[in-house]
Scaffold this motif. Structure first.
Motif, short mmCIF file in Angstrom:
data_model
loop_
_atom_site.label_atom_id
_atom_site.label_comp_id
_atom_site.label_asym_id
_atom_site.label_seq_id
_atom_site.Cartn_x
_atom_site.Cartn_y
_atom_site.Cartn_z
N ALA A 75 -1.15 36.29 -81.64
CA ALA A 75 -1.80 37.39 -82.37
C ALA A 75 -1.05 38.62 -82.75
O ALA A 75 -0.82 39.30 -83.82
CB ALA A 75 -3.26 37.77 -82.03
N VAL A 76 -0.16 38.93 -81.58
CA VAL A 76 0.71 40.17 -81.60
C VAL A 76 1.77 40.02 -82.85
O VAL A 76 2.10 40.64 -83.49
CB VAL A 76 1.18 40.44 -80.32
N LEU A 77 2.36 38.65 -82.65
CA LEU A 77 3.40 38.19 -83.54
C LEU A 77 2.90 38.32 -84.83
O LEU A 77 3.62 38.41 -86.00
CB LEU A 77 3.77 36.85 -83.11
N THR A 78 1.72 37.74 -85.22
CA THR A 78 0.97 37.71 -86.53
C THR A 78 0.97 39.17 -87.09
O THR A 78 1.24 39.48 -88.15
CB THR A 78 -0.32 37.11 -86.38
N VAL A 79 0.66 39.91 -86.35
CA VAL A 79 0.54 41.56 -86.69
C VAL A 79 1.85 42.01 -87.15
O VAL A 79 2.06 42.76 -88.15
CB VAL A 79 -0.23 42.43 -85.63
N GLN A 80 2.86 41.69 -86.40
CA GLN A 80 4.09 42.38 -86.49
C GLN A 80 4.59 41.76 -87.83
O GLN A 80 5.41 42.29 -88.68
CB GLN A 80 5.17 42.10 -85.41
N ALA A 81 4.55 40.33 -88.08
CA ALA A 81 4.96 39.61 -89.07
C ALA A 81 4.61 40.09 -90.33
O ALA A 81 4.96 39.97 -91.54
CB ALA A 81 4.87 38.10 -89.03
N TRP A 183 1.57 34.13 -92.00
CA TRP A 183 0.63 32.88 -92.06
C TRP A 183 0.90 31.85 -90.91
O TRP A 183 0.04 31.31 -90.38
CB TRP A 183 0.77 32.42 -93.53
N SER A 184 2.24 31.62 -90.58
CA SER A 184 2.46 30.47 -89.60
C SER A 184 2.23 31.11 -88.41
O SER A 184 1.27 30.08 -87.74
CB SER A 184 4.05 30.43 -89.65
N PHE A 185 2.48 32.28 -87.93
CA PHE A 185 1.81 32.83 -86.78
C PHE A 185 0.29 32.76 -86.62
O PHE A 185 -0.37 32.54 -85.48
CB PHE A 185 2.69 34.14 -86.20
N GLY A 186 -0.24 33.18 -87.78
CA GLY A 186 -1.76 33.29 -87.79
C GLY A 186 -2.36 31.76 -87.43
O GLY A 186 -3.40 31.63 -86.83
N VAL A 187 -1.70 30.78 -88.18
CA VAL A 187 -2.29 29.37 -88.06
C VAL A 187 -2.23 29.23 -86.49
O VAL A 187 -3.03 28.23 -86.11
CB VAL A 187 -1.54 28.53 -89.05
N CYS A 188 -1.09 29.28 -85.80
CA CYS A 188 -0.80 28.94 -84.45
C CYS A 188 -1.82 29.59 -83.56
O CYS A 188 -2.31 28.85 -82.75
CB CYS A 188 0.48 29.47 -84.17
N THR A 189 -2.17 30.90 -83.86
CA THR A 189 -3.20 31.65 -83.08
C THR A 189 -4.59 30.78 -83.45
O THR A 189 -5.26 30.76 -82.29
CB THR A 189 -3.40 32.94 -83.65
N ILE A 190 -4.98 30.40 -84.61
CA ILE A 190 -6.19 29.71 -84.53
C ILE A 190 -6.04 28.01 -84.10
O ILE A 190 -7.03 27.94 -83.52
CB ILE A 190 -6.56 29.57 -86.16
N ALA A 191 -5.02 27.83 -84.16
CA ALA A 191 -4.94 26.28 -83.39
C ALA A 191 -5.10 26.28 -82.10
O ALA A 191 -5.79 25.74 -81.42
CB ALA A 191 -3.29 25.85 -83.76
N VAL A 192 -4.38 27.25 -81.39
CA VAL A 192 -4.67 27.58 -79.88
C VAL A 192 -6.22 27.84 -79.55
O VAL A 192 -6.64 27.23 -78.45
CB VAL A 192 -3.71 28.65 -79.34
N THR A 193 -6.65 28.65 -80.31
CA THR A 193 -7.98 29.17 -80.29
C THR A 193 -8.98 27.80 -80.30
O THR A 193 -9.85 27.67 -79.56
CB THR A 193 -8.80 30.16 -80.98
N MET A 194 -8.83 26.97 -81.15
CA MET A 194 -9.68 25.87 -81.27
C MET A 194 -9.18 24.95 -80.21
O MET A 194 -10.35 24.12 -79.63
CB MET A 194 -9.19 25.08 -82.67
N GLY A 195 -8.07 24.82 -79.72
CA GLY A 195 -7.85 23.93 -78.57
C GLY A 195 -8.64 24.16 -77.39
O GLY A 195 -8.96 23.57 -76.69
N LEU A 196 -8.80 25.71 -77.31
CA LEU A 196 -9.51 26.22 -76.09
C LEU A 196 -10.99 25.73 -76.17
O LEU A 196 -11.61 25.26 -75.23
CB LEU A 196 -9.42 27.75 -76.07
N LEU A 197 -11.67 25.65 -77.60
CA LEU A 197 -12.94 25.24 -77.61
C LEU A 197 -13.07 23.88 -77.40
O LEU A 197 -14.11 23.53 -76.94
CB LEU A 197 -13.30 25.62 -79.27
N PHE A 198 -12.01 23.00 -77.88
CA PHE A 198 -12.40 21.60 -77.64
C PHE A 198 -12.18 21.31 -76.25
O PHE A 198 -12.96 20.53 -75.53
CB PHE A 198 -10.94 20.91 -78.40
N LEU A 199 -11.20 22.05 -75.35
CA LEU A 199 -11.21 21.62 -74.04
C LEU A 199 -12.50 22.16 -73.40
O LEU A 199 -13.05 21.70 -72.36
CB LEU A 199 -9.91 22.51 -73.30
N SER A 200 -13.03 23.27 -73.71
CA SER A 200 -14.44 23.93 -73.17
C SER A 200 -15.37 22.85 -73.27
O SER A 200 -16.54 22.78 -72.54
CB SER A 200 -14.54 25.24 -73.61
#
Length: 551
Positions: A75-81, A183-200
């Motif tokens: 998310a930090v990388l997304t903001v900077q980009a 956009w690339s960093f943003g999609v990465c952020t969403i992907a990791v968040t979704m992964g956490l939801l699936f794992l939970s």
């Protein structure tokens, strides 16, 4: 979780070089070393994640906690980009702004950049340490029915990782090249968040390990006790040494007992029981004076593993070149396919595709056939599998040197040594070296993960998995050292920002020769290694078992 998290990780591993060089105005050398240092840190810090998982948290909780940290870093990388004021003026825009030279990044944006990068690396390290062990914990390695499934799990784990990586080097790389890095960093952020939801979602059905205390403390106790008992003679019979107690290393309703081995006999002194002068009573001191044979063997296993892991480091030094210099090679070559421009960072799709095809073939064809001959659930021993990968990596570097020689000759033939235009040679020539290395990675990575999980004791599974990732960490760090040393000794093989004038082909051939020498070292280390032997002791019915320790 493995697919989505690795999609984010691999996409950045192959494209951050371009981000550093093209958007942060880093030099080629600084871009390469910054990326390899970042990747090395991500894998090295997995030791900390493994320590936390085995000592304080379960593997599930560790995966969730560190996954959240990884998402914050992205998310930090997304903001900077997204905000131009948080990064330097691009070199290609310098002429428009009447600037005479490219602007270097200032301290504040650079601090923000490295904060995001290393939060991302730190979070990823914990997930890498805990997630494979969490999956492997769902299979009982002592069960005749589940042991083959455990062996298959690591193959399918790599298959899942490969699918995520394929999406990362195609879909996410395309987004960064065409829609922007934010956009690339943003999609990465969403992907990791979704992964956490699936794992939970699987929390209620997982077999969760109960932390058994710090493995580092147990190992330290063995060394301290052995030093304190250094003047005592070592008994010849294993029965004369202190063996495991009922409440140690419990797994379900059984106790894991490691048999005594002949290697590192000096450590056996930690298990010598001191007797009184009349030998009618036995003194049972604390854990810093007396350890069990199982605890001593746990330490021996870790010591035996170290030469194996060190002898696989150089393969990952070669891998680092494919993620840095080979990507840069791709930017100088013809990347068009029927009018479509293939991003250079998408070239690693080639080895990933080979792995995508070969993993099911390996699992469903090779393993069953080999199992009939060897009787081993994995078809062949884990260390044999790693050895095959090391041979293939050496071949890959030799092929890379040949292809780079051809690429440079094309530049000379067409008088394009200093041209910024793509050379009339297809980028898919690089696919040969990538394909061979993809097969090498399929053998080595799975072999190491399976080897360290299977050979470690029940109380240090996550830490041992983290040790297997350390091979990658030291490989990336070694890459930085090798590049700098080769530049200095050779007089500048890789010193120019123009690959057409550099001698990258010589560098690849040097790596191929060193890989052959490294394989010789590995053969000695693997032949010296002795696989562990365990017995399982049933706990008495009257023994009190902590309900939380039941699976």
């Amino acid at each position: 979780m493995a697919s989505l998290e690795n999609m984010a990780f691999i996409s950045n591993a192959v494209s951050l070089f371009t981000y550093f060089h093209g958007y942060m105005n880093f030099s080629l050398t600084k871009s390469a070393t910054t990326l390899t240092n970042l990747m090395g840190t991500a894998f090295l810090l997995s030791l900390f994640g493994g320590f936390i998982s085995d000592t304080y948290l379960s593997r599930f909780k560790t995966s969730i906690l560190f996954g959240c940290i990884e998402a914050v870093g992205l998310a930090v990388l997304t903001v900077q980009a997204h905000f131009p004021q948080l990064r330097p003026i691009l070199c290609k825009d310098a002429a428009t702004l009447k600037s005479t030279q490219c602007e270097t990044i200032t301290r504040s944006p650079e601090a923000l950049l490295f904060a995001g990068l290393y939060l991302f690396a730190f979070g990823n390290s914990g997930v890498k340490a805990a997630l494979p062990s969490l999956g492997a914990d769902q299979f009982d390695e002592r069960s005749p029915l589940e042991a083959p499934k455990l062996a298959s799990f690591f193959n399918w784990l790599l298959f899942s990782i490969t699918i995520g990586a394929m999406l990362g080097v195609t879909f996410l790389v395309w987004i960064s090249a065409n829609q922007g890095w934010d956009w690339s960093f943003g999609v990465c952020t969403i992907a990791v968040t979704m992964g956490l939801l699936f794992l939970s979602m699987g929390r209620s059905i997982y077999r969760n390990n109960v932390p058994k205390g710090s493995p580092f403390v147990r190992i330290a106790q063995v060394f301290v006790a052995a030093i304190r008992n250094r003047n005592l003679p070592i008994p010849e019979m294993a029965d004369d040494l202190h063996q495991i107690r009922d409440k140690e290393a419990r797994k379900g309703n059984e106790i894991e007992i490691l048999d005594r081995t002949d290697q590192f006999k000096i450590l056996d002194r930690a298990a010598i029981v001191r007797s009184t002068e009349d030998s009618t009573t036995v003194i049972v001191p604390g854990p810093w004076r007396l350890c069990t044979v199982t605890q001593v063997e746990e330490t021996k296993i870790l010591i035996r593993m170290l030469p194996v892991i060190l002898s696989t480091v150089f393969m990952n030094t070669c891998l680092a070149q494919l993620q840095t210099f080979s990507i840069q090679q791709g930017t100088t070559m013809d990347r068009s396919i029927r009018g479509f421009q293939v991003p250079a960072a998408s070239i690693p799709f080639i080895p990933l595709f080979f792995m995508f095809v070969l993993i099911p073939v390996y699992e469903h064809v090779f393993v069953p056939i080999a199992r009939k001959f060897t009787g081993i659930p994995t078809g062949i021993r884990q260390l044999q599998r790693v050895g095959v990968g090391l041979v293939l990596s050496a071949i890959s570097m030799a092929v890379a040197g040949v292809i780079e020689t051809r690429r440079k000759s094309v530049a000379v033939e067409h008088n394009m040594v200093d041209s910024l235009e793509p050379l009339p040679i297809s980028v898919f020539w690089l696919g040969i070296q990538y394909a061979i290395f993809g097969m090498a990675d399929m053998f080595t990575l799975v072999g190491l993960l399976d080897f360290f999980y299977a050979e470690s004791s029940s109380g240090m599974k996550s830490l041992s998995t983290a040790i297997s990732w350390c091979s990658l960490a030291f490989g990336y760090y070694t890459s930085t050292v090798v590049v700098n040393v080769v530049n200095k000794v050779s007089g500048g093989w890789l010193a120019s920002n123009n690959l057409n004038r550099d001698n990258l082909n010589y560098f690849y051939w040097l790596l191929a020769g060193l890989s052959v020498a490294n394989f010789g070292v590995y053969l000695m280390c693997s032949s010296w290694y002795k696989y562990k032997k365990i017995d399982m002791k049933q706990v008495d019915a009257d023994s009190k078992v902590d309900p939380e320790e039941k699976v």
